[in-house]
Every structure is written in structure tokens, then in C-alpha cells.
Motif scaffolding. Structure first.
Motif, PDB file in Angstrom:
ATOM      1  N   ILE A   1     -36.665  44.568  29.708  1.00 12.16           N
ATOM      2  CA  ILE A   1     -36.793  45.902  30.311  1.00 12.16           C
ATOM      3  C   ILE A   1     -38.204  46.101  30.861  1.00 12.16           C
ATOM      4  CG2 ILE A   1     -36.811  48.407  29.779  1.00 12.16           C
ATOM      5  CD1 ILE A   1     -33.975  47.403  29.867  1.00 12.16           C
ATOM      6  N   ASP A   2     -39.204  45.687  30.094  1.00 11.24           N
ATOM      7  CA  ASP A   2     -40.601  45.819  30.548  1.00 11.24           C
ATOM      8  C   ASP A   2     -40.841  45.051  31.845  1.00 11.24           C
ATOM      9  OD1 ASP A   2     -41.439  47.470  28.562  1.00 11.24           O
ATOM     10  OD2 ASP A   2     -42.337  45.898  27.311  1.00 11.24           O
ATOM     11  N   ILE A   3     -40.339  43.815  31.898  1.00  7.36           N
ATOM     12  CA  ILE A   3     -40.549  42.988  33.097  1.00  7.36           C
ATOM     13  C   ILE A   3     -39.837  43.602  34.306  1.00  7.36           C
ATOM     14  CG2 ILE A   3     -40.189  40.720  34.139  1.00  7.36           C
ATOM     15  CD1 ILE A   3     -40.328  39.501  31.317  1.00  7.36           C
ATOM     16  N   ILE A   4     -38.590  44.062  34.085  1.00  4.85           N
ATOM     17  CA  ILE A   4     -37.797  44.646  35.190  1.00  4.85           C
ATOM     18  C   ILE A   4     -38.507  45.884  35.749  1.00  4.85           C
ATOM     19  CG2 ILE A   4     -35.613  45.807  35.763  1.00  4.85           C
ATOM     20  CD1 ILE A   4     -35.428  42.802  35.347  1.00  4.85           C
ATOM     21  N   LYS A   5     -39.041  46.701  34.851  1.00  2.00           N
ATOM     22  CA  LYS A   5     -39.768  47.909  35.300  1.00  2.00           C
ATOM     23  C   LYS A   5     -40.926  47.521  36.203  1.00  2.00           C
ATOM     24  CE  LYS A   5     -39.242  51.208  31.465  1.00  2.00           C
ATOM     25  NZ  LYS A   5     -39.982  51.685  30.284  1.00  2.00           N
ATOM     26  N   ARG A   6     -41.663  46.483  35.792  1.00  2.00           N
ATOM     27  CA  ARG A   6     -42.812  46.044  36.599  1.00  2.00           C
ATOM     28  C   ARG A   6     -42.363  45.452  37.926  1.00  2.00           C
ATOM     29  NH1 ARG A   6     -45.349  41.879  33.093  1.00  2.00           N
ATOM     30  NH2 ARG A   6     -46.762  41.552  34.832  1.00  2.00           N
ATOM     31  N   LEU A   7     -41.333  44.600  37.861  1.00  2.00           N
ATOM     32  CA  LEU A   7     -40.832  43.962  39.084  1.00  2.00           C
ATOM     33  C   LEU A   7     -40.338  45.001  40.092  1.00  2.00           C
ATOM     34  CD1 LEU A   7     -38.710  40.868  37.989  1.00  2.00           C
ATOM     35  CD2 LEU A   7     -40.686  40.876  39.530  1.00  2.00           C
ATOM     36  N   SER A   8     -39.708  46.055  39.585  1.00  2.00           N
ATOM     37  CA  SER A   8     -39.093  47.045  40.482  1.00  2.00           C
ATOM     38  C   SER A   8     -40.139  47.892  41.203  1.00  2.00           C
ATOM     39  CB  SER A   8     -38.113  47.940  39.716  1.00  2.00           C
ATOM     40  OG  SER A   8     -38.821  48.773  38.825  1.00  2.00           O
ATOM     41  N   GLN A   9     -41.397  47.755  40.776  1.00  2.00           N
ATOM     42  CA  GLN A   9     -42.478  48.440  41.514  1.00  2.00           C
ATOM     43  C   GLN A   9     -42.682  47.814  42.893  1.00  2.00           C
ATOM     44  OE1 GLN A   9     -44.086  51.208  40.179  1.00  2.00           O
ATOM     45  NE2 GLN A   9     -42.529  50.933  38.601  1.00  2.00           N
ATOM     46  N   LYS A  10     -42.329  46.527  43.009  1.00  2.01           N
ATOM     47  CA  LYS A  10     -42.565  45.872  44.299  1.00  2.01           C
ATOM     48  C   LYS A  10     -41.307  45.284  44.938  1.00  2.01           C
ATOM     49  CE  LYS A  10     -44.232  41.559  42.069  1.00  2.01           C
ATOM     50  NZ  LYS A  10     -45.211  40.494  42.087  1.00  2.01           N
ATOM     51  N   SER A  11     -40.219  45.148  44.169  1.00  3.69           N
ATOM     52  CA  SER A  11     -38.991  44.540  44.692  1.00  3.69           C
ATOM     53  C   SER A  11     -37.777  45.376  44.302  1.00  3.69           C
ATOM     54  CB  SER A  11     -38.776  43.144  44.080  1.00  3.69           C
ATOM     55  OG  SER A  11     -39.883  42.307  44.295  1.00  3.69           O
TER      56      SER A  11
END
Lengths: 171, 171
Positions: free
Chosen positions: A119-129
Motif C-alpha cells: 500500500i505504501d509503495i502504491i501510494k508513492r507510485l500513484s503520485q507520478k503514474s
């Protein structure tokens, strides 16, 4: 944007594949990370690998529920490599326009990957993708952070009547 | 086999596109007949037209509900041409492995095409081809003859929060 294709019906993977084709049509850069899909089995794999602007990373090609005699430790280790790949994508400044994470809901359900970390990684990734996650039984924590959630709901399915899985349709 | 992608959620068209890619991966012959989709607007169109073994026939590119000032008679006439194309496909001995009929449920809902005539043609076509019909609000007569019906059910959608339609995602 975080997009979730879940439910017990057909169309979770094919819709993600259609979404990849749509994005590539706009010359967007796309990354597909696939779990539990045997190589050269699914028709879409043969087309996708030929297309420009798409990076394709398959991990853990066999799921223990589907293929007998699969080494569980190896599956878990492969799923963790997939998460490491994701973390790397989140850490670099470069970005994909679309990242598709196929069958990750299954890896979450089976505890092959850590839910909080994912969940943490997805949140970060969704900031740019834009990120699409597929697979039945999406966890509530993922539904909560998703922007667009679709349940593919089975209304009628011929395999319940004993019809066999068909090449070009199911794979 | 007759396959139906319906419901108010996302994924009806993208799933059909994914299904086309899957079938093409097995070198199957595919026919896509598309209604109400503006030319060079949807990303997938740009990729699909380049692929081997796919014949693509767009009709009635504008729907009166979406584009102002569209001539309704012309739309109806175009939809009837699409049905004529379908009838021709049913009449010849040659066959496609997969025929995708995009947004035909909308043409049925709006009475642009005759439901009984359409059902008869689909029944005949499905003797030799897999047929996928997409669009929200599939009529009961089509659900009745379909083998596989999926409802794409909207659980969460960002446009309800006022987020604008996004290139590469919605088109």
C-alpha cells in the motif's frame, strides 16, 4: 490515479490489457508487472512484447493453486522480487504513465507480499503514474486508497455448465 | 459463444480490446465493428489498426447524446449499415474467430437497430464465431441468449468527485 479491477467475473485482466493498448495509442510509457501467468500461454503476451513503449516484467509464473508441485518458497521469493521492482520504480525520478500490476490482489490474499508495504509503495507510485491493480478479492485497504474501483461481476458463466476453458477467450 | 460486457462500470470496451489482443496473439482472425466512437480519439484505435488479422469497421461515429447537432437520421442509417454488415458476415461461409460489436447495446436501447433482427443475426453468427457485445443496459433478450455475461459494476468512480476524464484512461 489508482485503479482497481476486482470481482469474480471475467474482464479484470483483459480490461487492463485494453487499458495498456489505449495508453500506448497515445504514446504513453507503460510498465506491466505480471504475476502467476505462464509464459507464452496467454495470447496477449505474444502481442504485448512486440509493442513499443511497453516494459514487461513477469514474476512467479506459476501459482501453487493452479500448478502442482510448485515450490512455495520460490513463489514467495519471486513475489518479493516483484515488490522490490515496484519499490525501485517508486524510488527513481523517471516515471511510467501507466503501471499495471496483474494479479497482485492474489499475492496479497495469499500473504506472499506484505499488505502495508504494498500500500505504501502504491501510494508513492500513484503520485507520478496511473496504477492499475487486478485480481479477485482486493483487500479493503487497497479499495480505500483507490480512486476508481470496478467489480467484474459474474452474471452468467458457461464453465458452470461444464464448458471447457477456450483458447483466445480465457487465455 | 456469445459474450456480453454490460453494466455502468468501467471496463466493457477495454476488456473487449484486451480480448481482441488475446485472440490476435493466437493468430485468430478478428473483426471489430464499432459504434459511437470518434475517430482517432480513443488510444486503442491507433494501435488496433496496425495489427495483422484484425478488420476494423467503424459506423455512426457520433452519438446524439454526446455530440450536439448530430443528424439523427444519419446515425440511424449508419447503425443500420452496421447491422447489414453483420448480416453479410452471417451469410458468407468465411468466418472470423472473434467478432466484437462495440456499443451495440446502446444502439438497441435507443431503438436505432431492431432488437429481434439483431438477436437473430447474433444467434447465426455465434454458430461459427465467438461474438462479444458491449455497452451498458444490455436488453434481456440478449442476456438470455448469451453464454457469458459480466456486469462491470461501479464501486468507486473519481468523476463523481469532479475529476475530469483522462487521456489514456477514459479514451
Amino acid at each position: 490515479m489508482i485503479i482497481l479491477n476486482t470481482g469474480d467475473g471475467k474482464g479484470k485482466t483483459t480490461s487492463a490489457v485494453g487499458q495498456i493498448i489505449r495508453s500506448l495509442g497515445h504514446e504513453f510509457r507503460v510498465c506491466l508487472i505480471q504475476l502467476f501467468k505462464g509464459e507464452n500461454f496467454y495470447g496477449e503476451q505474444k502481442i504485448l512484447v512486440k509493442l513499443d513503449n511497453l516494459d514487461f516484467f513477469p514474476f512467479a509464473k506459476e501459482h501453487p493453486d493452479c500448478i502442482k508441485g510448485v515450490n512455495l518458497d520460490k513463489v514467495v521469493s519471486q513475489c518479493r522480487s516483484a515488490v522490490k521492482k515496484l519499490r525501485d520504480l517508486a524510488d527513481v525520478p523517471e516515471k511510467y504513465d501507466l503501471i499495471v500490476l496483474e494479479e497482485f490482489n492474489i499475492a496479497l490474499r495469499d500473504k506472499f507480499i506484505d499488505e502495508n508495504e504494498f500500500i505504501d509503495i502504491i501510494k508513492r507510485l500513484s503520485q507520478k503514474s496511473n496504477v492499475i491493480v487486478t485480481g479477485r478479492g482486493a483487500p479493503q485497504s487497497l479499495i480505500d486508497i483507490a480512486d476508481l474501483v470496478t467489480e467484474m461481476k459474474e452474471i452468467k458463466h458457461p464453465y458452470k455448465k461444464g464448458v471447457q476453458s477456450q483458447r483466445g477467450i480465457e487465455y
